[in-house]
Each structure stands twice: as C-alpha cells, then as structure tokens.
Enzyme design. Structure first.
Site, PDB file in Angstrom:
ATOM      1  N   ARG A 115      37.198   3.371  32.856  1.00  0.00           N
ATOM      2  CA  ARG A 115      38.023   4.494  33.330  1.00  0.00           C
ATOM      3  C   ARG A 115      38.058   5.594  32.277  1.00  0.00           C
ATOM      4  O   ARG A 115      37.936   6.777  32.577  1.00  0.00           O
ATOM      5  CB  ARG A 115      39.450   4.016  33.598  1.00  0.00           C
ATOM      6  CG  ARG A 115      39.569   3.113  34.798  1.00  0.00           C
ATOM      7  CD  ARG A 115      40.920   2.443  34.833  1.00  0.00           C
ATOM      8  NE  ARG A 115      41.005   1.553  35.994  1.00  0.00           N
ATOM      9  CZ  ARG A 115      41.685   0.418  36.026  1.00  0.00           C
ATOM     10  NH1 ARG A 115      42.361   0.034  34.961  1.00  0.00           N
ATOM     11  NH2 ARG A 115      41.695  -0.328  37.086  1.00  0.00           N
ATOM     12  N   ASP A 133      41.020   4.299  49.833  1.00  0.00           N
ATOM     13  CA  ASP A 133      41.156   2.843  49.824  1.00  0.00           C
ATOM     14  C   ASP A 133      41.699   2.423  51.191  1.00  0.00           C
ATOM     15  O   ASP A 133      42.466   3.161  51.811  1.00  0.00           O
ATOM     16  CB  ASP A 133      42.098   2.377  48.704  1.00  0.00           C
ATOM     17  CG  ASP A 133      41.893   0.902  48.346  1.00  0.00           C
ATOM     18  OD1 ASP A 133      41.295   0.629  47.279  1.00  0.00           O
ATOM     19  OD2 ASP A 133      42.300   0.034  49.136  1.00  0.00           O
ATOM     20  N   SER A 134      41.308   1.217  51.609  1.00  0.00           N
ATOM     21  CA  SER A 134      41.761   0.761  52.937  1.00  0.00           C
ATOM     22  C   SER A 134      43.138   0.110  52.888  1.00  0.00           C
ATOM     23  O   SER A 134      43.737  -0.161  53.922  1.00  0.00           O
ATOM     24  CB  SER A 134      40.746  -0.219  53.529  1.00  0.00           C
ATOM     25  OG  SER A 134      40.544  -1.281  52.625  1.00  0.00           O
ATOM     26  N   ASP A 192      33.475   1.675  43.464  1.00  0.00           N
ATOM     27  CA  ASP A 192      33.880   0.413  42.808  1.00  0.00           C
ATOM     28  C   ASP A 192      34.299  -0.601  43.890  1.00  0.00           C
ATOM     29  O   ASP A 192      35.481  -0.945  44.008  1.00  0.00           O
ATOM     30  CB  ASP A 192      35.053   0.698  41.841  1.00  0.00           C
ATOM     31  CG  ASP A 192      35.474  -0.538  41.059  1.00  0.00           C
ATOM     32  OD1 ASP A 192      34.676  -1.491  40.961  1.00  0.00           O
ATOM     33  OD2 ASP A 192      36.621  -0.551  40.554  1.00  0.00           O
ATOM     34  N   CYS A 212      30.827  -5.908  40.964  1.00  0.00           N
ATOM     35  CA  CYS A 212      31.534  -6.996  40.286  1.00  0.00           C
ATOM     36  C   CYS A 212      31.049  -8.348  40.815  1.00  0.00           C
ATOM     37  O   CYS A 212      31.740  -9.354  40.697  1.00  0.00           O
ATOM     38  CB  CYS A 212      33.050  -6.838  40.429  1.00  0.00           C
ATOM     39  SG  CYS A 212      33.612  -6.808  42.135  1.00  0.00           S
TER      40      CYS A 212
HETATM   41  N1  SAH Z   1      38.700   0.996  41.261  1.00  0.00           N
HETATM   42  C1  SAH Z   1      39.898   0.190  41.338  1.00  0.00           C
HETATM   43  C2  SAH Z   1      39.654  -1.247  41.679  1.00  0.00           C
HETATM   44  C3  SAH Z   1      38.910  -1.472  42.991  1.00  0.00           C
HETATM   45  S1  SAH Z   1      39.141  -3.045  43.661  1.00  0.00           S
HETATM   46  C4  SAH Z   1      40.692   0.325  40.043  1.00  0.00           C
HETATM   47  O1  SAH Z   1      40.214   0.987  39.113  1.00  0.00           O
HETATM   48  O2  SAH Z   1      41.775  -0.247  39.941  1.00  0.00           O
HETATM   49  C5  SAH Z   1      38.494  -2.843  45.251  1.00  0.00           C
HETATM   50  C6  SAH Z   1      39.359  -2.040  46.210  1.00  0.00           C
HETATM   51  O3  SAH Z   1      38.607  -1.861  47.403  1.00  0.00           O
HETATM   52  C7  SAH Z   1      40.660  -2.693  46.651  1.00  0.00           C
HETATM   53  O4  SAH Z   1      41.716  -1.822  46.370  1.00  0.00           O
HETATM   54  C8  SAH Z   1      40.523  -2.863  48.189  1.00  0.00           C
HETATM   55  O5  SAH Z   1      41.725  -2.567  48.876  1.00  0.00           O
HETATM   56  C9  SAH Z   1      39.489  -1.838  48.506  1.00  0.00           C
HETATM   57  N2  SAH Z   1      38.644  -2.085  49.667  1.00  0.00           N
HETATM   58  C10 SAH Z   1      37.993  -3.205  50.010  1.00  0.00           C
HETATM   59  N3  SAH Z   1      37.201  -2.995  51.074  1.00  0.00           N
HETATM   60  C11 SAH Z   1      37.341  -1.681  51.416  1.00  0.00           C
HETATM   61  C12 SAH Z   1      36.776  -0.843  52.414  1.00  0.00           C
HETATM   62  N4  SAH Z   1      35.875  -1.310  53.260  1.00  0.00           N
HETATM   63  N5  SAH Z   1      37.135   0.444  52.438  1.00  0.00           N
HETATM   64  C13 SAH Z   1      38.050   0.928  51.568  1.00  0.00           C
HETATM   65  N6  SAH Z   1      38.596   0.189  50.593  1.00  0.00           N
HETATM   66  C14 SAH Z   1      38.268  -1.104  50.519  1.00  0.00           C
END
Ligand code: SAH
Length: 395
Positions: A211, A249-250, A299, A339
């Site tokens: 970040r 985010d979903s 991510d 990841c």
């Molecule tokens: N970048 C974030 C961590 C991401 S974790 C940070 O720095 O903290 C992965 C995220 O993807 C989760 O918040 C989850 O809610 C979201 N997610 C999973 N599938 C998704 C989708 N199809 N569309 C949007 N968000 C999604």
C-alpha cells in the site's frame, strides 16, 4: 508417546525439514493416537525423524514441530516459539505509526495451524489444527503474559478447520469483547476493524508495505481500487495526494467501513467514490462508458485454492487483467496481485503477458510486490509464499 513409522524412502522431505507428512507416506501407527496428539515420527529403519501433531482426518496426517530428539515439545517449547515470533515483529511496531501486524504465521513460525494478528491492543487468533487446539491454553497464557491484550478473539471460521474435523469458532477467548470497530494504525493511517464480523481475521495486514509502495505513485493521479475491502490502497493513495479515487468491492460491510475510514482520517470525501459491485461487472460498465484511470489496483481474492485449479484460475486472472489494462490511460500503472500460493511469480508474469497481448497493450514490469516480513517464508516450506504482485506500466 506413540510412534508413527514412514514407508521406506518417504523421509526425504522430512529430512529437509518440510513440516508436512501426507497420510499416504505412513507405513503404520503403533497404537491409537488421538487427533492432535504429539507423536514421534520414525523412518522405515526406525530412526527418529521428528515430533509432530497427528491427525488421521487430515490429508496432512503429521505436522512436524521439532526435528531434534533431545528437545521435548512441552509447554515451554510452545511458550518459546510464541516469544520468538512476537519478538521478531518488534521493529514493525517500533516507531508507533503501525500497531497492527501478524504476530504468528503458522508453519512459517514453527507453530503449524496457529495464526495470531495484532490489532492495537486486541488479538485475533485462528486455530486451524487439532494439535494447536490442544496447545491453546498455554498459547493464550503466554500471549497474555507477553502482551497483556484487552481481548483475544478466536476467529477460526476457516474452511481448513473442517479438514481437521474441527468446527467453526467465533468466540472470545480472553479479556473483554472487542468493540464493534477496533481502531488500529498502519503506516500512520487509522482503520476501524470489525474483528468479529470482518473478513479473514478482520484486516489484510499482508498488504501493508505494498500500500505504501503504490501510494508513492499516486500524487495528482486518478485511481481505481478494485477489491478494495476497507480501503487499504485507497486511503494510502488519498493521503498521498491522489486526485480522485474510486473503490469497488462487493461487500456492503467493507464499503461501509471504508467510508468510515475516510472520515476517521479526515480525508476529502469529494475525492472519493465507493461502489458496491462485482468488480467484473463494474469494469465492463467503465469500458462501455469510456472511463479511464491513471492507476488501477487489482487485488482479487484467491482464485486458485490448489494446484489443480491453476489453469482455470490463470484464465480468470488473465481476463481480469486484460480489462484492467484496457481501462488505463496510456502509460498508466496497473498494480496487480495474486494471493494464490499455487501461482508463482513466473506464472503470474506469463498470465500478464497473455493479458497484454489480448488487450492489445505493451507492458513494462517496473516493480514487484511481496508478502511482508511478518508473513515470513521458511526455506523448507515454500508453500508459505502466497502473495505476489507486479507494478506494470501499460502503453
Ligand atoms: N485490497 C484489500 C484486500 C482485498 S481482499 C485491502 O487492501 O485491504 C479481497 C476483497 O475482494 C474482499 O473485500 C471481497 O469482499 C472482495 N471481493 C471478492 N469477490 C469480489 C467480486 N467478484 N467483486 C468485488 N469484490 C469482490
């Protein structure tokens, strides 16, 4: 102590200090250990190999703890491992700008199945093996003695627990119940963390360094933060002077917490848009509307839970990155992560090369992202390496 004897020739990985023994490698078990018991592992010639947790319900039947026969795996052994792991994180917390990190990372810290995350003066624990479940009274006692946390919360709602015949757990282990939002600091930014309801153990502290690294490019730029969760990349970019950040985010709870985090840090909400949506659908919308960005973060959650899922996952990573590349202004930056432990850096680069070809773009890899030092990788346990990312300039 019960002896578990390996089939002839199956001792190689154990001798190289790999901590896992698969059930197929076991010749026989002398007696009937209960799941979670500590056993003595012997090779086909009855030579001592190590002490480990036993579990006949798991594909990984033995998780090795100690390779030295003279070192007893007793209460003191567990206390020592906890102390060493915690001491190893001291300098992350030293200057006061960060009070959240992973204190114990399972096999990587010689404590298979134990994850401990520090959120200011609260601890969130995941116990993923039956052996570690047995050791918990000592672990909790040592954590209390060392850190005097306000709470220790068990957040073991991981599917891996079911492989060990353990049930999901979401309970307070010690202290007083954490507030709905625990306030933590990372790189000088405040986050509210919902330990009981949030994802994983509540926060993705494995992206701490990345970040900060990415925020250095954000000044004056427009950024799209995909899979933003509670806004790690978003908040760092805004703090570093990004012109406009859009987070997608979903999860409604993630978006709600992200908006709260913007307020907590007195960041300009006029420079931020939060969209609760599926990322793939939202990226397609941006493509239709002709929206473009200077920086895009991708991510996603783990697409490849195992090696057998790698082909399918590679296609999903490729599609996601192709459309991400197409939404960048010329010369823009794509910060893209995987990841999935099953996907190594070389394969990830290959996937991005395919994505670039499909997108009709040229890509320069200008930086690499890794998991941070509080998520160490043991040389004898490469499986512990899971987070990787690339900063790509896209033309
Ligand atoms: N970048 C974030 C961590 C991401 S974790 C940070 O720095 O903290 C992965 C995220 O993807 C989760 O918040 C989850 O809610 C979201 N997610 C999973 N599938 C998704 C989708 N199809 N569309 C949007 N968000 C999604």
């Amino acid at each position: 102590m019960i002896d578990v004897v390996l089939k002839k020739g199956k001792e190689k990985a154990v001798l190289q200090k790999h901590p896992w023994v698969f059930s197929g490698a076991i010749e026989h078990v002398k007696g009937k250990p209960a799941n979670g018991d500590i056993i003595r592992l012997l090779d086909g010639k009855k030579q001592f190999l190590g002490y480990g947790f036993y579990n006949d319900q798991s594909r990984v039947a033995v998780r090795l703890l100690e390779w030295n026969e003279d070192t007893a795996v007793n209460e003191d052994w567990f206390r020592q491992k906890v102390r060493t792991a915690v001491a190893g994180r001291a300098h992350i917390l030293e200057d006061g700008s960060t009070d959240t990190c992973r204190l114990i990372f399972s096999e990587a810290d010689y404590l298979p199945g134990l994850i401990v995350d520090k959120y200011a003066d609260h601890l969130s624990v995941q116990v993923l093996t039956s052996g570690m479940q047995n050791a918990m009274p000592v672990i909790i006692d040592e954590l209390n003695a060392l850190l005097k946390p306000t709470s220790i919360f068990d957040k073991s709602d991981a599917t891996s627990r079911s492989h060990e015949g353990l049930e999901t757990s979401n309970v307070l282990l010690a202290g007083t119940h954490p507030p709905e939002l625990v306030m933590v600091k990372e790189n000088g930014i405040t986050y509210g963390i919902n330990i009981a309801e949030g994802q994983k153990s509540g926060f993705y502290c494995d992206q701490r360094d990345n970040r900060r690294l990415l925020a250095a490019y954000a000044k004056g730029k427009t950024m799209l933060d995909c899979f933003s969760y509670t806004g790690g990349f978003t908040l760092n970019a805004l703090k570093n002077g990004a012109a406009l950040v859009t987070s997608v985010d979903s999860s409604a709870l993630a978006i709600e917490t992200l908006q709260e985090n913007i307020r907590l840090n007195s960041l300009d909400s006029a420079k931020h848009t939060a969209i609760k949506s599926d990322v793939n659908a939202q990226l397609r919308k941006f493509k239709e509307s002709g929206d473009k960005f200077d920086i895009i973060v991708l991510d996603p959650p783990k697409y490849a839970p195992s090696r057998s899922a790698l082909d399918r996952a590679s296609r999903a990573y490729k599609d996601l990155n192709r459309i991400g590349m197409q939404l960048l202004n010329s010369g823009g930056l794509l910060a893209t992560f995987s990841c999935s432990g099953a996907m190594d850096m070389e394969t990830f680069k290959q996937v991005l090369a395919w994505a670039a070809l499909d997108a009709g773009k040229q890509v320069q890899f200008i930086n690499q992202f890794n998991q941070p030092e509080d998520h160490p990788v043991r040389s004898s346990f490469p499986e512990g390496e899971y987070l990787k990312g690339l900063l790509c300039r896209v033309w």
